[in-house]
Design a protein around this motif. Structure first.
Motif, short mmCIF file in Angstrom:
data_model
loop_
_atom_site.label_atom_id
_atom_site.label_comp_id
_atom_site.label_asym_id
_atom_site.label_seq_id
_atom_site.Cartn_x
_atom_site.Cartn_y
_atom_site.Cartn_z
N LEU A 124 27.86 41.33 36.63
CA LEU A 124 28.01 42.15 37.84
C LEU A 124 29.43 42.66 38.01
O LEU A 124 29.65 43.83 38.35
CB LEU A 124 27.59 41.33 39.08
CG LEU A 124 27.76 42.01 40.44
CD1 LEU A 124 26.87 43.24 40.53
CD2 LEU A 124 27.41 41.02 41.56
N SER A 125 30.41 41.80 37.74
CA SER A 125 31.80 42.16 38.00
C SER A 125 32.55 42.66 36.78
O SER A 125 33.74 42.99 36.88
CB SER A 125 32.54 40.94 38.57
OG SER A 125 32.52 39.86 37.65
N LYS A 126 31.88 42.76 35.63
CA LYS A 126 32.58 43.12 34.39
C LYS A 126 33.38 44.42 34.49
O LYS A 126 34.51 44.49 33.99
CB LYS A 126 31.60 43.19 33.22
CG LYS A 126 32.28 43.38 31.87
CD LYS A 126 31.32 43.24 30.71
CE LYS A 126 32.02 43.41 29.38
NZ LYS A 126 33.16 42.48 29.21
N PRO A 127 32.87 45.48 35.13
CA PRO A 127 33.65 46.72 35.20
C PRO A 127 34.98 46.58 35.94
O PRO A 127 35.89 47.38 35.72
CB PRO A 127 32.72 47.68 35.95
CG PRO A 127 31.35 47.16 35.69
CD PRO A 127 31.51 45.67 35.67
N LEU A 128 35.11 45.56 36.79
CA LEU A 128 36.33 45.41 37.59
C LEU A 128 37.22 44.25 37.11
O LEU A 128 38.19 43.90 37.78
CB LEU A 128 35.98 45.19 39.06
CG LEU A 128 35.28 46.35 39.77
CD1 LEU A 128 34.95 45.97 41.21
CD2 LEU A 128 36.14 47.60 39.75
N GLU A 129 36.90 43.70 35.95
CA GLU A 129 37.68 42.57 35.46
C GLU A 129 39.11 42.98 35.11
O GLU A 129 39.33 44.09 34.60
CB GLU A 129 37.00 41.97 34.22
CG GLU A 129 35.73 41.19 34.55
CD GLU A 129 35.04 40.63 33.32
OE1 GLU A 129 34.03 39.92 33.50
OE2 GLU A 129 35.49 40.90 32.20
N GLY A 130 40.03 42.06 35.38
CA GLY A 130 41.41 42.30 35.01
C GLY A 130 42.37 42.17 36.17
O GLY A 130 41.96 42.09 37.33
N PRO A 131 43.66 42.13 35.87
CA PRO A 131 44.70 42.04 36.90
C PRO A 131 45.04 43.43 37.43
O PRO A 131 44.72 44.45 36.80
CB PRO A 131 45.89 41.44 36.14
CG PRO A 131 45.73 42.00 34.75
CD PRO A 131 44.24 42.06 34.51
N ASN A 132 45.69 43.47 38.56
CA ASN A 132 46.16 44.74 39.10
C ASN A 132 47.36 45.24 38.32
O ASN A 132 48.11 44.46 37.72
CB ASN A 132 46.51 44.59 40.58
CG ASN A 132 45.28 44.43 41.43
OD1 ASN A 132 44.33 45.21 41.33
ND2 ASN A 132 45.26 43.40 42.27
N GLN A 133 47.54 46.55 38.31
CA GLN A 133 48.71 47.17 37.69
C GLN A 133 49.73 47.48 38.78
O GLN A 133 49.48 48.34 39.64
CB GLN A 133 48.32 48.47 36.98
CG GLN A 133 47.40 48.30 35.80
CD GLN A 133 47.40 49.55 34.94
OE1 GLN A 133 48.25 49.73 34.08
NE2 GLN A 133 46.45 50.45 35.21
#
Length: 336
Positions: A124-133
């Motif tokens: 569900l959350s894969k498209p938003l994975e990662g840290p902020n830039q």
């Protein structure tokens, strides 16, 4: 249930904040008056100002000031934070990159989300994975914004307690599986003045951000003083200005609260048109439900709206991802 409101109400929420955490808060007369005003504002406009929120004006202004400093940087510096699917849709988007209903919006922005680690919510959350830039310049932007997010999260949780009471539910109705572990979104937005282009090609329209509703529970808008640009649509289709009032936040309710209230509270259409020659900054904090929360009308709200369930269950994360993935112009900007 938006009405033909002609102005946005101002609510002093200090009595509510003073009693948050008190098991008997609903019995306090000061809290009851704030709750009455919240209920009326959410029913009639879906928008309201809050004052007496306890956040120092110095912090509110510094958040805007540091945002101005970032947006004044050369485009070549800002685009180092280029937003893309590979960055989890986090980072900088140039003017005209964001689209609303197919029309480019005349703003630039840094988009930030609560950090999502791989597999945190499954696929569900894969498209938003990662840290902020976060930018290196200004050097204090990252820490300032992270502190600001924490402050806004706490304030939003308390306002939502008042809204829960306004719906006739317990103050903690939105805790637990609904929003006990809330997701958040932060958009640092810059709207060019009518005579400025910052050296970029600007699409030929004057809409800073097209008419839309917000996705979650509650939005806190921190907007530049002295520039009226935010407009809210009433039931007659008239656009009502929400001018900046020093010392306040503009608040509005989102799609998830509309569903929870079974339409008793409306997520109202709003837009931004900066017709001033001045560059305008707005920092919008979005307080959301739990990312994987399944949202459906509360029983008490179904009863208050005639006994019929008007909205089917919606998973917040699915709603957010579907919006995010269709928010950008189709060109090479997001291809990397």
């Amino acid at each position: 249930m938006a009405t033909i409101f002609k102005s946005i109400p101002i609510i002093d929420i200090s009595p509510l904040l003073a009693k948050c955490g008190d098991p008997n808060m609903a019995e306090d007369q000061g809290v009851a008056e704030v709750v009455r005003q919240l209920d009326r504002a959410c029913r009639e406009a879906g928008f309201f100002y809050v004052k007496g929120h306890g956040i120092p004006d110095s912090i509110i202004k510094e958040v805007r000031n540091v945002s101005h400093r970032f947006f004044s940087l050369p485009y070549e510096e800002k685009i180092k934070l280029k937003i893309s699917p590979a960055t989890g849709y986090r980072g900088y988007q140039r003017i005209g990159k964001n689209v609303t209903k197919g029309t480019p919006d005349i703003h630039e922005a840094i988009d930030c989300y609560r950090e999502v680690k791989p597999g945190m919510f499954g696929t569900l959350s894969k498209p938003l994975e990662g840290p902020n830039q976060w930018p290196i310049i200004p050097p204090n932007l990252k820490q300032l914004m992270e502190d600001y997010i924490s402050i806004c999260t706490d304030l939003s949780r308390k306002i939502m307690q008042g809204i829960a009471l306004a719906l006739g539910a317990p103050a903690d109705e939105f805790e637990g599986e609904t929003a006990g572990d809330p997701f958040w979104v932060l958009r640092i937005i810059g709207y060019p003045g009518v005579s400025r282009s910052s050296g970029q090609i600007i699409p030929k329209n004057d809409i800073g951000c097209g008419a839309h509703t917000d996705y979650g529970l509650l939005t806190l808008v921190n907007q530049d003083d002295g520039i009226t640009a935010l407009e809210v649509r009433n039931l007659n289709g008239e656009w009502i200005s929400a001018p900046p009032i020093p010392g306040t936040f503009v608040c509005n309710i989102g799609d998830m609260l509309k569903i929870l209230s079974n339409g008793f509270y409306e997520s109202t259409l709003h837009r931004v048109i900066n017709s001033s020659p001045k560059y305008r900054v707005c920092v919008a904090y979005f307080y959301e439900t739990n990312f994987d929360a399944a949202i459906e009308p509360l029983d008490i709200c179904i009863k208050r709206t005639g006994g019929t369930k008007k909205y089917e269950r919606a998973v917040y994360g699915e709603h957010l991802v579907s919006k995010v993935q269709t928010n950008f112009a189709e060109e090479d900007e997001l291809d990397s």
